[in-house]
Design a protein around this motif. Structure first.
Motif, PDB file in Angstrom:
ATOM      1  N   ILE A  97     -16.040  16.087  -1.140  1.00  0.00           N
ATOM      2  CA  ILE A  97     -16.181  16.314   0.027  1.00  0.00           C
ATOM      3  C   ILE A  97     -15.197  15.498   0.991  1.00  0.00           C
ATOM      4  CG2 ILE A  97     -17.631  16.636   2.558  1.00  0.00           C
ATOM      5  CD1 ILE A  97     -19.866  16.254   0.550  1.00  0.00           C
ATOM      6  N   ALA A  98     -14.048  16.540   1.112  1.00  0.00           N
ATOM      7  CA  ALA A  98     -12.737  15.891   2.293  1.00  0.00           C
ATOM      8  C   ALA A  98     -12.796  16.479   3.661  1.00  0.00           C
ATOM      9  CB  ALA A  98     -11.608  16.479   1.887  1.00  0.00           C
ATOM     10  N   PRO A 135      -7.400   4.808  -7.310  1.00  0.00           N
ATOM     11  CA  PRO A 135      -8.903   5.459  -9.077  1.00  0.00           C
ATOM     12  C   PRO A 135      -8.574   6.698  -9.232  1.00  0.00           C
ATOM     13  CG  PRO A 135      -9.303   4.151  -6.706  1.00  0.00           C
ATOM     14  CD  PRO A 135      -8.579   4.446  -6.181  1.00  0.00           C
ATOM     15  N   SER A 136      -8.079   7.568  -9.537  1.00  0.00           N
ATOM     16  CA  SER A 136      -8.747   8.681  -9.421  1.00  0.00           C
ATOM     17  C   SER A 136      -9.695   8.853 -10.601  1.00  0.00           C
ATOM     18  CB  SER A 136      -7.346   9.298  -9.680  1.00  0.00           C
ATOM     19  OG  SER A 136      -6.629   9.476  -9.186  1.00  0.00           O
ATOM     20  N   ASP A 137      -9.469   8.615 -11.759  1.00  0.00           N
ATOM     21  CA  ASP A 137     -11.033   7.939 -12.665  1.00  0.00           C
ATOM     22  C   ASP A 137     -12.070   7.644 -12.049  1.00  0.00           C
ATOM     23  OD1 ASP A 137     -11.542   8.761 -15.228  1.00  0.00           O
ATOM     24  OD2 ASP A 137     -12.321   6.873 -15.043  1.00  0.00           O
ATOM     25  N   ARG A 138     -12.203   6.435 -11.054  1.00  0.00           N
ATOM     26  CA  ARG A 138     -13.017   6.346 -10.779  1.00  0.00           C
ATOM     27  C   ARG A 138     -13.847   7.385  -9.672  1.00  0.00           C
ATOM     28  NH1 ARG A 138     -13.779   0.891  -6.657  1.00  0.00           N
ATOM     29  NH2 ARG A 138     -16.763   1.413  -6.641  1.00  0.00           N
ATOM     30  N   VAL A 139     -13.242   7.714  -8.378  1.00  0.00           N
ATOM     31  CA  VAL A 139     -13.301   8.805  -7.431  1.00  0.00           C
ATOM     32  C   VAL A 139     -13.360   9.874  -7.760  1.00  0.00           C
ATOM     33  CG1 VAL A 139     -12.217  10.019  -5.546  1.00  0.00           C
ATOM     34  CG2 VAL A 139     -11.336   7.157  -5.724  1.00  0.00           C
ATOM     35  N   ILE A 154     -14.257  11.585   1.140  1.00  0.00           N
ATOM     36  CA  ILE A 154     -12.364  11.417   1.817  1.00  0.00           C
ATOM     37  C   ILE A 154     -12.228  11.452   2.433  1.00  0.00           C
ATOM     38  CG2 ILE A 154     -10.178  10.658   0.857  1.00  0.00           C
ATOM     39  CD1 ILE A 154     -12.207  11.996  -2.498  1.00  0.00           C
ATOM     40  N   THR A 155     -11.159  10.484   2.770  1.00  0.00           N
ATOM     41  CA  THR A 155     -10.204  11.062   4.802  1.00  0.00           C
ATOM     42  C   THR A 155      -8.870  10.357   3.918  1.00  0.00           C
ATOM     43  OG1 THR A 155     -10.353  11.112   6.238  1.00  0.00           O
ATOM     44  CG2 THR A 155     -11.590   9.230   6.318  1.00  0.00           C
ATOM     45  N   CYS A 156      -8.324  10.089   5.439  1.00  0.00           N
ATOM     46  CA  CYS A 156      -6.699   9.646   5.171  1.00  0.00           C
ATOM     47  C   CYS A 156      -7.133   7.225   6.024  1.00  0.00           C
ATOM     48  CB  CYS A 156      -5.763   9.741   6.244  1.00  0.00           C
ATOM     49  SG  CYS A 156      -4.356  10.483   5.352  1.00  0.00           S
ATOM     50  N   ALA A 157      -6.338   6.759   5.510  1.00  0.00           N
ATOM     51  CA  ALA A 157      -6.951   5.356   6.245  1.00  0.00           C
ATOM     52  C   ALA A 157      -5.488   4.703   6.276  1.00  0.00           C
ATOM     53  CB  ALA A 157      -7.714   4.501   5.197  1.00  0.00           C
ATOM     54  N   GLY A 158      -5.618   3.299   6.534  1.00  0.00           N
ATOM     55  CA  GLY A 158      -3.926   2.807   6.645  1.00  0.00           C
ATOM     56  C   GLY A 158      -2.385   2.904   7.294  1.00  0.00           C
ATOM     57  N   ASP A 159      -2.013   2.536   7.592  1.00  0.00           N
ATOM     58  CA  ASP A 159      -1.091   2.316   8.222  1.00  0.00           C
ATOM     59  C   ASP A 159      -0.509   3.744   8.331  1.00  0.00           C
ATOM     60  OD1 ASP A 159      -1.098   0.034   9.510  1.00  0.00           O
ATOM     61  OD2 ASP A 159       0.152  -0.434   8.202  1.00  0.00           O
ATOM     62  N   TYR A 160       0.723   4.791   8.892  1.00  0.00           N
ATOM     63  CA  TYR A 160       1.583   5.730   8.968  1.00  0.00           C
ATOM     64  C   TYR A 160       2.903   5.371   8.995  1.00  0.00           C
ATOM     65  CZ  TYR A 160       2.894  10.448  10.789  1.00  0.00           C
ATOM     66  OH  TYR A 160       3.514  11.289  10.381  1.00  0.00           O
ATOM     67  N   ASP A 161       2.494   5.690   7.916  1.00  0.00           N
ATOM     68  CA  ASP A 161       4.558   6.157   7.798  1.00  0.00           C
ATOM     69  C   ASP A 161       5.351   7.076   8.369  1.00  0.00           C
ATOM     70  OD1 ASP A 161       6.845   5.420   5.800  1.00  0.00           O
ATOM     71  OD2 ASP A 161       6.236   5.058   4.525  1.00  0.00           O
ATOM     72  N   ASN A 185      -6.633   6.454   1.309  1.00  0.00           N
ATOM     73  CA  ASN A 185      -7.275   6.554   1.482  1.00  0.00           C
ATOM     74  C   ASN A 185      -8.505   5.846   1.779  1.00  0.00           C
ATOM     75  OD1 ASN A 185      -5.704   8.899  -0.550  1.00  0.00           O
ATOM     76  ND2 ASN A 185      -6.602   9.398   1.122  1.00  0.00           N
ATOM     77  N   LEU A 186      -9.421   6.411   2.787  1.00  0.00           N
ATOM     78  CA  LEU A 186     -10.402   5.495   2.184  1.00  0.00           C
ATOM     79  C   LEU A 186     -12.224   6.651   1.453  1.00  0.00           C
ATOM     80  CD1 LEU A 186     -12.777   3.794   4.215  1.00  0.00           C
ATOM     81  CD2 LEU A 186     -13.216   5.819   5.616  1.00  0.00           C
ATOM     82  N   VAL A 187     -12.163   6.314   1.040  1.00  0.00           N
ATOM     83  CA  VAL A 187     -13.512   7.350  -0.383  1.00  0.00           C
ATOM     84  C   VAL A 187     -14.856   6.194   0.703  1.00  0.00           C
ATOM     85  CG1 VAL A 187     -14.044   7.210  -2.515  1.00  0.00           C
ATOM     86  CG2 VAL A 187     -11.377   7.074  -1.710  1.00  0.00           C
ATOM     87  N   VAL A 188     -15.909   6.975   0.390  1.00  0.00           N
ATOM     88  CA  VAL A 188     -17.051   6.864   1.067  1.00  0.00           C
ATOM     89  C   VAL A 188     -17.957   7.258  -0.490  1.00  0.00           C
ATOM     90  CG1 VAL A 188     -19.552   6.793   2.162  1.00  0.00           C
ATOM     91  CG2 VAL A 188     -17.177   6.918   3.293  1.00  0.00           C
ATOM     92  N   PHE A 189     -18.550   6.148  -1.012  1.00  0.00           N
ATOM     93  CA  PHE A 189     -19.170   6.069  -2.470  1.00  0.00           C
ATOM     94  C   PHE A 189     -20.623   6.778  -2.424  1.00  0.00           C
ATOM     95  CE2 PHE A 189     -15.288   4.555  -3.736  1.00  0.00           C
ATOM     96  CZ  PHE A 189     -15.336   5.045  -4.519  1.00  0.00           C
ATOM     97  N   ALA A 190     -21.661   7.940  -3.143  1.00  0.00           N
ATOM     98  CA  ALA A 190     -22.932   7.455  -1.930  1.00  0.00           C
ATOM     99  C   ALA A 190     -23.694   8.643  -3.259  1.00  0.00           C
ATOM    100  CB  ALA A 190     -22.591   8.654  -1.243  1.00  0.00           C
ATOM    101  N   HIS A 191     -24.835   8.769  -3.507  1.00  0.00           N
ATOM    102  CA  HIS A 191     -25.559   8.739  -4.165  1.00  0.00           C
ATOM    103  C   HIS A 191     -27.648   9.929  -3.982  1.00  0.00           C
ATOM    104  CE1 HIS A 191     -28.018   5.241  -3.053  1.00  0.00           C
ATOM    105  NE2 HIS A 191     -28.759   5.500  -3.949  1.00  0.00           N
TER     106      HIS A 191
END
Length: 246
Positions: free
Chosen positions: A155-156, A206-210, A222-229, A238-244
């Protein structure tokens, strides 16, 4: 992607499987594993912030306009997912639901109440983003696992646009143990519990983990995070929330 420009999926998504049978789940899991292996050397991108750079007439706040690129290197092939799909370990583990289209994402803690749109892999081998002209919209990878099915559902959502904050602006406010719901087309509401909230530099995503398949019903927000270049007109992480499913 400039604000207001909507992605054009390659094809219409396949209709959901109303039976949710074990056979159909195995077929979809094998197909997904084959798909990820086939694009292991391609770039998977999720554009999660729309808008224009401040220098192009914005209000001075940094806004992302380009795709978020997650390179899938040769050592990140998803072949292990194929092995699970053809072994006893591929059977669903824990609570799970049959396939059903998600209709609405509800995350009360961060004030998210948003409808879903379908996302697809575009011609360049990248996951198309939700339309940037709608700040209250999330997308799901419609050819993949639906939220609640065994496997990893993607979900993005945008963090901002050229004019305002967007649906996942406060996603970083979630923490382990928080819960959210996905309202589904079968009338059920799938409840998910957050396992972790993590930020990854795009150069070391970490593509495989995500994205890798799993016998459990899981979701990635998944969404954007960090500084803007400003030079590359993109965020650095990227910010990733892992949930079950619970």
């Amino acid at each position: 992607m400039p604000a207001g420009r909507s992605p054009s999926p390659d094809t219409d998504p396949a209709p959901p499987d109303p039976t949710g049978s074990a056979t159909s789940r195995r077929i979809r899991r094998v197909a997904m594993a084959t798909f990820w292996s086939a694009i292991a050397m391609m770039v998977l991108a999720v554009t999660l912030s729309g808008g224009e750079d401040a220098a192009s007439g914005g209000n001075g706040a940094p806004r992302a306009a380009s795709a978020e690129r997650h390179a899938l290197g040769e050592n990140e092939s998803h072949a292990p997912a194929r092995d699970r799909a053809t072994s006893p370990d591929s059977r669903p583990v824990g609570k799970h639901l049959p396939r059903a289209r998600p209709l609405r994402l509800l995350i009360p803690k961060v004030s998210v109440n948003a409808p879903f749109t379908d996302l697809a892999i575009g011609p360049a081998g990248r996951l198309e983003p939700p339309p940037a002209d709608n700040t209250n919209l999330v997308g799901w990878y419609a050819d993949g696992v639906s939220p609640g099915e065994p496997g990893t559902s993607i979900i993005a959502g945008h963090v901002d646009t050229a004019t305002s904050a967007a649906v996942f602006a406060n996603l970083g406010g979630l923490a382990k143990g928080d819960r959210f719901q996905v309202v589904r087309s079968d009338g059920r509401s799938a409840s998910f519990e957050v396992d972790s909230v993590e930020t990854f530099d795009k150069d070391n995503f970490p593509s495989d983990r995500v994205y890798a398949d799993t016998p459990r019903a899981q979701v990635r927000l998944i969404t954007c995070a960090g500084d803007y270049d400003r030079q590359v007109k993109d965020y650095t992480a990227n910010l990733v929330v892992f949930a079950h499913l619970v």
